[in-house]
Design an enzyme around this catalytic site. Structure first.
Site, PDB file in Angstrom:
ATOM      1  N   ASP A 110      -9.169 -19.629  29.019  1.00 54.94           N
ATOM      2  CA  ASP A 110      -8.605 -18.735  29.954  1.00 54.94           C
ATOM      3  C   ASP A 110      -9.804 -18.257  31.161  1.00 54.94           C
ATOM      4  O   ASP A 110     -10.866 -18.180  31.136  1.00 54.94           O
ATOM      5  CB  ASP A 110      -8.621 -17.114  29.123  1.00 54.94           C
ATOM      6  CG  ASP A 110      -8.458 -16.112  30.457  1.00 54.94           C
ATOM      7  OD1 ASP A 110      -8.892 -15.760  31.492  1.00 54.94           O
ATOM      8  OD2 ASP A 110      -8.651 -14.512  29.993  1.00 54.94           O
ATOM      9  N   CYS A 170      -9.101  -3.613  28.731  1.00 53.79           N
ATOM     10  CA  CYS A 170      -8.395  -4.581  27.644  1.00 53.79           C
ATOM     11  C   CYS A 170      -9.154  -6.096  26.457  1.00 53.79           C
ATOM     12  O   CYS A 170      -8.252  -6.926  26.729  1.00 53.79           O
ATOM     13  CB  CYS A 170      -7.295  -5.333  28.827  1.00 53.79           C
ATOM     14  SG  CYS A 170      -6.919  -4.479  30.073  1.00 53.79           S
ATOM     15  N   HIS A 180      -9.291 -10.951  26.813  1.00 55.96           N
ATOM     16  CA  HIS A 180      -9.092  -9.768  26.783  1.00 55.96           C
ATOM     17  C   HIS A 180      -7.989 -10.126  26.242  1.00 55.96           C
ATOM     18  O   HIS A 180      -7.424 -11.099  25.653  1.00 55.96           O
ATOM     19  CB  HIS A 180      -8.594 -10.303  28.502  1.00 55.96           C
ATOM     20  CG  HIS A 180      -7.449  -9.895  29.558  1.00 55.96           C
ATOM     21  ND1 HIS A 180      -6.708  -9.365  29.284  1.00 55.96           N
ATOM     22  CD2 HIS A 180      -8.353  -9.000  30.252  1.00 55.96           C
ATOM     23  CE1 HIS A 180      -6.076  -8.674  29.983  1.00 55.96           C
ATOM     24  NE2 HIS A 180      -7.440  -7.989  30.553  1.00 55.96           N
ATOM     25  N   GLN A 218     -12.072 -15.169  34.892  1.00 55.88           N
ATOM     26  CA  GLN A 218     -13.076 -14.736  36.040  1.00 55.88           C
ATOM     27  C   GLN A 218     -14.032 -15.656  36.131  1.00 55.88           C
ATOM     28  O   GLN A 218     -15.253 -15.777  36.444  1.00 55.88           O
ATOM     29  CB  GLN A 218     -13.525 -13.756  34.216  1.00 55.88           C
ATOM     30  CG  GLN A 218     -12.670 -12.682  34.250  1.00 55.88           C
ATOM     31  CD  GLN A 218     -12.695 -11.476  34.965  1.00 55.88           C
ATOM     32  OE1 GLN A 218     -13.460 -11.537  36.438  1.00 55.88           O
ATOM     33  NE2 GLN A 218     -11.790 -10.626  35.084  1.00 55.88           N
TER      34      GLN A 218
END
Lengths: 153, 418
Positions: free
Chosen positions: B211, B375, B134, B214
């Site tokens: 990250d 993104c 992202h 999600q």
């Protein structure tokens, strides 16, 4: 509105499938690019001026049906016009797609081929699609350079 | 106790119907159709328990934290610290001091990039990213690379939408200081093998920044098992509020890191000549934090923790599989990302129809999907497209939602032909 055909009128679908004046113009007297960072749509507009008149205008690019059809119909609407006339058309067009016009009477002053975009006013996120090519054209004409829109994700 | 989920449940008369009652926002019409919310990877909806917890705090307990001697401030402080403890348990961190409450995933990555990256990166050092990141796991690294003279290298993605791990050994060099990778792709739904990547990174002397935005709504995460040095996520993608997220960092790393933002709450002693900083995690929480949002995040964790993860995953995987199978019948459909291990999101293109137009026609049927580059422009370029339509699923979605999506896509085909 809940029927897609109110937004995607047959004229729009036709110009999306077979955009008019969809070509490069090596002999252009001016050109400009439009880019929408929200969706990545981009297009390029070329034009040729003879004195104060647009004698030829074309575009190429990638985008949604609204932005492609709007660019295509724009090229057919501005040929033969002066920059001042283009600016007047754009202002009217923008008022219509943003729902700021005074209604039918004002829309009647726009060429019918541009009024097909009246449904865009129901979709604020799609206004930029309908006006992308107009902003590029105004930029090519040397005016109307506006601050860029909000950034994309 | 939250209701359980049936893997193949329809909305009517099941536990799923009971669960959906916790999400009043779902009971509304859009353009005359029942709302079908399939944009959960952008933001998930909040159960009433989360909204209530935030409201109760604001109505009954609001005060600033770590400041007052008065009772209300102490209650607020205890609620705020309680949220930190819930996050700790949620990702199984060893200690509360390893959890920094942030404004969200983006804020967390920027904190790591500026503070950790800013202090360890030297000219010629390398930051390894992946092609599926992202923008929020790309741009913060570019900013710090620009300031320090570090280089960014990129692990490519295969045609199936998986990280090409065969390239990892050659891309991990003695100059690699940081490997920043998403746990789950926000576009493709691919679940990346963090355990393996973090082990290789560690062997090469690099830290791994994950990250997890999600991942955390879909399956349990154990940062210690994963071996991630940093792990960040957002509240609003896991049924919690916006404006709150968390950062897990290994204690010795956090303790060695300089502050990123200065202000109240992160100091020990201040004079105009010199300031000494508070220990972690307060050092990284300058200013009054989003307290009510932290309380909401704690409530979201409580809500998720009362569910059976295996059932939740089975339910969501079942919906994604059903959707993928049935959309495949639509002419011109192309699934982007076919990795065997995927979760949550389904990205696709319909030949000859721009994703935005798909999104608008679906919206007219009350179906919320995302249609864009998500993104992740480098990933779009990898697949030679400018955007996709993404349907992303959450615990409250149903087979009726899948039916509506398929019917909506058939209508798209009718409108645009092909």
């Amino acid at each position: 509105m809940s029927d897609p055909s109110e937004l995607y009128q047959s004229v729009i679908l036709d110009h999306n499938r077979a955009p008019r004046n969809y070509r490069e113009m090596p002999e252009a007297s001016a050109q400009a690019e439009g880019y929408n960072p929200m969706c990545g749509d981009q297009l390029k507009v070329w034009l040729r001026l003879d004195g104060d008149r647009i004698v030829d205008v074309s575009f190429q690019g990638s985008g949604c049906a609204i932005s492609k059809a709007s660019a295509s119909l724009m090229t057919t609407a501005v040929k033969g016009k002066t920059p001042a006339e283009v600016e007047h058309l754009f202002q009217r067009f923008q008022r219509m797609v943003t729902g700021q016009d005074s209604g039918q009477a004002e829309q009647d002053e726009l060429p019918a081929r541009l009024v097909v975009f009246a449904g865009v006013r129901e979709f604020p996120s799609r206004v930029k699609c309908a006006t992308l090519s107009w902003h590029a054209l105004r930029s090519a004409l040397g005016g109307g350079r506006e601050r860029p829109g909000p950034g994309g994700g | 106790m939250a209701p359980t989920l049936m893997a193949t449940g329809n909305a009517a008369g099941s536990d799923l119907a009971r669960l959906r009652r916790d999400f009043p926002i779902l009971r509304q019409s859009v353009h005359g159709h029942p709302l079908v919310y399939l944009d959960n990877a952008a933001t998930s909806q909040k159960p009433r328990q989360v909204v209530q917890a935030e409201a109760d705090f604001s109505v009954l307990e609001n005060a600033n934290v770590h400041r007052g001697v008065h009772s209300l401030s102490q209650r607020a402080t205890s609620r705020y610290d309680g949220a930190r403890e819930r996050v700790r348990a949620f990702v199984n961190a060893g200690h509360c001091d390893e959890i920094v409450l942030t404004a969200g995933t983006t804020a967390g990555i920027n904190l790591i990039a500026q503070s950790y990256g800013g202090s360890v990166l030297r000219q010629g050092d390398e930051i390894l990213l992946t092609e599926m990141e992202h923008h929020s796991n790309i741009v913060p690294w570019q900013l710090i690379a620009g300031r320090t003279g570090a280089r960014i290298r990129v692990l490519p993605v295969t045609d199936r939408g998986e990280l090409d791990l065969s390239r990892l050994p050659e891309l991990l060099s003695t100059r690699t200081r940081i490997v920043a990778v998403t746990h789950v792709s926000n576009v493709l739904g691919t679940v990346n093998p963090i355990l393996e990547i973090a082990a290789l990174a560690r062997a090469a002397g690099a830290v791994t920044v994950v990250d997890g935005a999600q991942a955390v709504p879909h399956f349990p995460v154990d940062v210690q098992t994963l071996g991630a040095d940093f792990y960040v996520a957002s509240g609003h993608k896991m049924y919690g509020p916006t404006g709150i997220g968390f950062l897990y960092g290994r204690r010795e790393l956090l303790e060695a890191m300089p502050p990123w933002q200065g202000g109240g709450g992160m100091i020990q002693r201040v004079s105009f000549e010199e300031t000494s900083y508070a220990p972690v995690p307060a050092r990284f929480e300058a200013g009054t934090p989003p307290i009510a949002q932290a309380v909401g995040l704690a409530a979201a964790i409580d809500y998720l923790s009362a569910l059976d993860w295996a059932q939740l995953r089975g339910h969501e995987d079942g919906l994604v599989a059903q959707a993928a199978e049935r959309i495949a019948e639509i002419p011109g459909y192309r699934l982007i990302g076919t990795a065997p291990t995927r979760v949550g999101a389904l990205s696709f293109v319909l030949e000859g129809v721009h994703p935005h137009d798909v999104g608008t026609v679906l919206d007219l049927r009350g179906i919320a999907v995302r249609a864009s580059h998500h993104c992740a422009q480098p990933l779009m370029r990898r697949f030679g497209i400018t955007g996709t339509v993404r349907a992303s699923f959450a615990m409250y979605n149903t087979l009726d939602d899948v039916d509506a999506l398929v019917a909506g896509l058939r209508e798209v085909r009718q409108v645009f032909g092909g």
